[in-house]
Design an enzyme around this catalytic site. Structure first.
Site, short mmCIF file in Angstrom:
data_model
loop_
_atom_site.label_atom_id
_atom_site.label_comp_id
_atom_site.label_asym_id
_atom_site.label_seq_id
_atom_site.Cartn_x
_atom_site.Cartn_y
_atom_site.Cartn_z
CD GLN A 121 1.83 -7.11 1.01
OE1 GLN A 121 2.24 -6.21 0.98
NE2 GLN A 121 1.57 -7.94 2.01
CB SER A 144 3.20 -2.84 7.23
OG SER A 144 2.78 -3.78 6.29
CB ALA A 196 -1.11 -0.07 1.32
CG ASP A 199 7.73 10.27 0.71
OD1 ASP A 199 6.52 9.80 0.81
OD2 ASP A 199 7.65 10.15 -0.17
CG PHE A 235 -8.38 0.34 1.98
CD1 PHE A 235 -8.76 1.50 2.72
CD2 PHE A 235 -8.01 0.06 1.43
CE1 PHE A 235 -9.69 2.74 1.43
CE2 PHE A 235 -8.62 0.78 0.18
CZ PHE A 235 -9.04 1.68 0.47
CB CYS A 257 -19.82 -14.32 -13.32
SG CYS A 257 -20.32 -15.85 -12.41
CB CYS A 311 -22.95 -14.57 -13.73
SG CYS A 311 -22.40 -14.58 -15.40
CG HIS A 344 -3.89 -9.08 -1.21
ND1 HIS A 344 -2.91 -8.22 -0.44
CD2 HIS A 344 -3.23 -10.62 -0.82
CE1 HIS A 344 -2.31 -9.03 0.31
NE2 HIS A 344 -2.51 -10.42 0.02
ZN LIG Z 1 -21.43 -16.62 -14.30
#
Ligand SMILES: [Zn+2]
Length: 253
Positions: A106, A201, A29, A242, A40, A134, A160, A126
């Site tokens: 990630q 992290s 992140a 940074d 988040f 779907c 779907c 992720h």
């Molecule tokens: Zn489907």
């Protein structure tokens, strides 16, 4: 070595990058915060205020699916215009120079692809939140389409045509890790000759296992993160500055 200042960090990093041929960046992140996308998971972050919707809840409850999409569209309004930052652009420069065979992330924000790295060379542990799929037939759906249907139905998530549930292409809390992405990330890590952990992290498993795997495979490990991490002791170079400042000198103009 922990770099004491920016100049030392950039010089040490330049030496390592010049001597490497297969650099594998691993990003979290922290590389996207300068693009306006908050972490988040950070204290006070989104997940500390909104309980995440678990995958089994999403599957079991229409209300959870509706709420999940309501949140997604709220975030789209807030962060949908985010552009790649200096870190993304620096890594894309190294990629174009032929030094980066692939990148592990990630993040779900699509900013590495937006910076010019081919989608097939970005391994997303992720998933990706900028489109939907779907869960049964894997058909891809664009968010604009889902939103139109959602709003037309009075904030009801569309399904779907096959009857399956449509969900952002992310890996939710409680959802299995993507097997293929995990395998590719492992391959990239083992075959790299420089591993750059940037803006993570390094606490979310199994993703955090890759810097460890790099080190165990004899690959020099660099950790660039504003805050210290638990793996700093293992790294050959640690930069707690940074990320945009540290990587900006590597942007090719
Ligand atoms: Zn489907």
């Amino acid at each position: 070595m922990i770099a004491p200042d920016l100049d030392t960090a950039v010089n040490a990093l330049r030496g390592l990058i010049e001597g490497a041929e297969r650099i594998v960046p691993f990003t979290g992140a922290g590389i996207s915060t300068e693009c306006g996308i908050p972490d988040f998971r950070s204290p006070g972050g989104f997940w500390t205020k909104n309980r995440p919707i678990q995958f089994d809840e999403f599957m079991a409850s229409r209300e959870a699916r509706d709420e999940s999409w309501r949140r997604r569209f709220a975030m789209l309004d807030e962060f949908g215009g985010a552009q790649p930052g200096r870190g993304h652009r620096a890594l894309a420069s190294l990629y174009r120079a032929g030094k980066v065979p692939g990148l592990i992330t990630q993040n779900i924000d699509n900013l590495h692809q937006a910076s010019g790295i081919a989608a097939e060379d970005v391994v997303e542990l992720h998933g990706n939140t900028t489109y939907a799929v779907c869960l049964d037939c894997a058909k891809r759906y664009e968010l604009t389409w889902v939103r139109e249907k959602f709003e037309a139905a009075g904030e009801r998530a569309p399904d779907c045509a096959c009857g399956g549930y449509i969900k952002t292409a992310t890996v939710s809390f409680g959802q299995a890790m993507p097997v293929l992405a995990m395998e590719r990330a492992e391959e990239l890590t083992r075959s790299s000759d420089l591993f750059l952990a940037i803006g993570s992290s390094l606490v979310v498993w199994p993703a955090a296992g890759f810097p460890l795997l790099a080190k165990r495979s004899g690959v020099p490990l660099v950790i660039i993160n504003r805050e210290p991490t638990e793996m700093d002791d293992l790294a050959d170079l640690v930069v707690n500055l940074d990320i945009g400042d540290v990587l900006a000198p590597f942007i090719a103009h």
